[in-house]
Design an enzyme around this catalytic site. Structure first.
Site, PDB file in Angstrom:
ATOM      1  N   LYS A   1       0.858  -1.146   0.185  1.00 31.52           N
ATOM      2  CA  LYS A   1      -0.118  -0.315   0.003  1.00 31.52           C
ATOM      3  C   LYS A   1       0.818   1.215   0.191  1.00 31.52           C
ATOM      4  CE  LYS A   1      -3.935  -2.121   0.217  1.00 31.52           C
ATOM      5  NZ  LYS A   1      -3.799  -3.575   0.270  1.00 31.52           N
TER       6      LYS A   1
HETATM    7  C1  PLP Z   1      -9.708  -2.497  -1.260  1.00 34.50           C
HETATM    8  C2  PLP Z   1      -9.064  -3.231   0.151  1.00 34.50           C
HETATM    9  N1  PLP Z   1      -9.465  -3.348   1.235  1.00 34.50           N
HETATM   10  C3  PLP Z   1      -9.369  -3.947   2.372  1.00 34.50           C
HETATM   11  C4  PLP Z   1      -8.081  -4.567   2.320  1.00 34.50           C
HETATM   12  C5  PLP Z   1      -7.671  -5.312   3.631  1.00 34.50           C
HETATM   13  O1  PLP Z   1      -6.570  -4.632   4.092  1.00 34.50           O
HETATM   14  P1  PLP Z   1      -5.424  -5.268   4.721  1.00 34.50           P
HETATM   15  O2  PLP Z   1      -4.664  -6.523   3.887  1.00 34.50           O
HETATM   16  O3  PLP Z   1      -4.663  -4.520   5.346  1.00 34.50           O
HETATM   17  O4  PLP Z   1      -6.284  -6.355   5.987  1.00 34.50           O
HETATM   18  C6  PLP Z   1      -7.269  -4.708   1.064  1.00 34.50           C
HETATM   19  C7  PLP Z   1      -5.969  -5.164   1.073  1.00 34.50           C
HETATM   20  O5  PLP Z   1      -5.525  -5.803   0.171  1.00 34.50           O
HETATM   21  C8  PLP Z   1      -7.788  -4.111   0.120  1.00 34.50           C
HETATM   22  O6  PLP Z   1      -7.252  -4.064  -1.227  1.00 34.50           O
END
Ligand code: PLP
Length: 395
Positions: free
Chosen positions: A197
Site C-alpha cells: 500500500k
Molecule cells: C480494497 C481493500 N480493502 C481492504 C483490504 C484489507 O487490508 P489488509 O490487507 O490490511 O487487511 C485490502 C487489502 O488488500 C484492500 O485492497
C-alpha cells in the site's frame, strides 16, 4: 527493436529477476526508527501509537484516527461502530478485496453488491440507488487503485436514505478530492498499511473520523471493549471490566515507529508513483486493445495500482497476457476476482455470476502493472517493452 519473440512463445525473458507488482520501500530512516522503538518502555500500544494516530489525523484533517492490526480489522471495527447487525443491508462494490464486504458480514449484516461505473471502476451511483431498501443501513464505497468513486453522489445518497458511510480508502492514502484529503469525508474512512500500500507498517490499518462517539466506540472495541475506569476503580485499582464483545486489534509501538518514518516520506512516494504513471500513460496510450486507467476526476489521487484493461483488439486475452508477462519475469496481478464469484458470497448470500454485468466486463480485461516507489526507470522500461513486444507479436 522487437525482433525478439516474447518469452512465453519461446524467446528470452526481458528480465532475469522477478519484478513484483507492489513492494514496500524501507530505508535506514525506517530501520533506525524501528530499532529505537524496541528500546522503548512499551512495545505494544503506547505513546508512539498515539503519536502516529495524531499525525495521521492531522494529515487527513480529522479529529480522530484509531490504529488497528490491519485494514481488515479496521473494516470490522468500523462496521461494528456503525452498529450494523443481522437483518441490515450494506451496499458495496463487488470489484474489491473480500475484506471490504466483511465490514458488513462480520457484524451479521448482508453485503449487497451494486454494479460499478466502468470508467472509474467504482460504485455507480444509479446502481447504488437501485439497491436501497428499507433495511439498508450503510454504504461502503471503495477507491479502486486509489481512484475516487463519485464522492459527491455517494454523500447525497447517504443523506437521502440516512446511511452510515464507511470509505474503504485502503488504496488511496495520500490523495485529495476537491483539495480535501481523502478520508476526511463522513462518517468513517479506513486505510491499510500492508506492504504494497501507499505507506506500510508491515501489517496495519487505521480508521479515521470526526465523530467523537464513533471514535470512542472504535477505541473500546479495538481493546476488548474494556472499561478501564468503571465505578469502583479508584478504590480497587485493578478493577477493569469488559462491557461487550471486544477484540485485541492493538497496534504496536514497532509498527507505529515504522509508520511515522514512512509518513515522513509520503511526498517522495507520491512523486515517484506519479512519475511512473506518467511514463506508462505516455507509452501505452497508443496501443490498440489497451485501456489505461481513468483520468482523475476533481481529485489528485495517490494511486496504489496501475490497472489497464486488455480487450480483444490486443490480439490475445487477459489470461494469455498475464501468463506472457509472467514469462518475462514481470509480476502483473489482477485486482480483483469480483466478490460475487467467490464461493463464500455465493453460498451465504446467493450471488451468482452474470448478476453484475459492468463489473464482469471490466474484470475480464483487468491487469495491474507493477507500480511502487522502488521501481527504477529500467524497471518501468522493462514493463513497457514487454507490453509493446507482446502487442507487436499479436497485432
Ligand atoms: C480494497 C481493500 N480493502 C481492504 C483490504 C484489507 O487490508 P489488509 O490487507 O490490511 O487487511 C485490502 C487489502 O488488500 C484492500 O485492497
Amino acid at each position: 527493436m522487437f525482433d525478439e519473440l516474447p518469452a512465453y512463445y519461446g524467446g528470452k525473458p526481458i528480465r532475469e529477476s522477478v519484478l513484483g507488482y507492489g513492494s514496500q520501500s524501507i530505508t535506514d530512516h525506517e530501520k533506525k526508527a524501528v530499532v529505537d522503538a524496541l528500546d522503548g518502555d512499551y512495545i505494544t500500544r503506547g505513546p508512539t501509537v498515539e503519536e502516529f494516530e495524531d499525525r495521521v489525523a492531522d494529515f487527513v484533517g480529522v479529529d480522530h484516527a484509531v490504529a488497528t492490526t490491519s485494514g481488515t480489522t479496521a473494516l470490522h471495527l468500523a462496521g461494528e461502530a456503525a452498529g450494523f447487525s443481522s437483518g441490515d443491508e450494506v451496499i458495496t462494490t463487488p470489484l474489491t478485496f473480500a475484506s471490504t464486504a466483511h465490514a458488513a458480514t462480520y457484524t451479521g449484516a448482508t453485503p449487497v453488491f451494486a454494479d460499478i461505473d466502468p470508467y472509474r471502476r467504482t460504485l455507480d451511483p444509479e446502481a447504488v440507488r437501485e439497491q436501497v431498501t428499507d433495511d439498508t443501513e450503510g454504504l461502503i464505497p471503495m477507491y479502486y487503485g486509489g481512484h475516487p468513486p463519485d464522492i459527491g453522489a455517494m454523500l447525497d445518497i447517504a443523506d437521502e436514505y440516512d446511511l452510515t458511510v464507511i470509505w474503504d480508502a485502503c488504496h488511496a492514502f495520500g490523495g485529495t478530492w476537491r483539495e480535501e484529503p481523502i478520508g476526511a469525508q463522513r462518517d468513517m474512512a479506513m486505510f491499510s498499511f500492508h506492504p504494497v500500500k501507499n505507506i506500510t507498517t508491515g501489517e496495519g490499518g487505521m480508521v479515521v473520523t470526526d465523530d467523537d462517539e464513533l471514535a470512542e466506540r472504535l477505541r473500546r472495541l479495538r481493546s476488548f471493549d474494556m472499561n478501564y475506569d468503571p465505578e469502583g476503580h479508584k478504590d480497587e485499582p485493578w478493577y477493569q471490566v469488559a462491557e461487550g464483545l471486544g477484540y485485541n486489534y492493538n497496534f504496536t509501538e514497532i509498527q507505529a515507529a515504522l509508520g511515522l518514518a514512512q509518513l515522513d516520506r509520503i511526498d517522495e512516494f507520491k512523486q515517484r508513483r506519479d512519475e511512473i504513471i506518467a511514463q506508462y500513460d505516455e507509452a501505452l496510450e497508443g496501443i490498440s486493445g489497451v485501456r489505461t486507467p481513468p483520468e482523475p476526476v476533481e481529485s489528485d489521487p495517490m494511486y496504489h495500482l496501475y490497472a489497464i484493461e486488455v480487450s480483444k483488439d490486443f490480439g490475445c486475452d487477459r489470461k494469455e497476457f498475464v501468463n506472457a508477462m509472467h514469462a518475462e519475469n514481470i509480476g502483473v496481478q489482477v485486482h480483483y476476482v469480483p466478490l460475487h464469484y467467490h464461493p463464500y458470497f455465493q453460498e451465504e448470500f446467493g450471488y451468482e455470476r452474470g448478476q453484475l454485468p459492468e463489473t464482469e466486463a471490466v474484470y475480464d480485461g483487468l491487469v495491474s502493472l507493477p507500480l511502487h516507489p522502488e521501481m527504477s526507470d529500467t524497471d518501468v522500461d522493462d514493463v513497457i517493452t514487454a507490453v509493446r513486444q507482446l502487442a507487436m507479436y499479436h497485432q
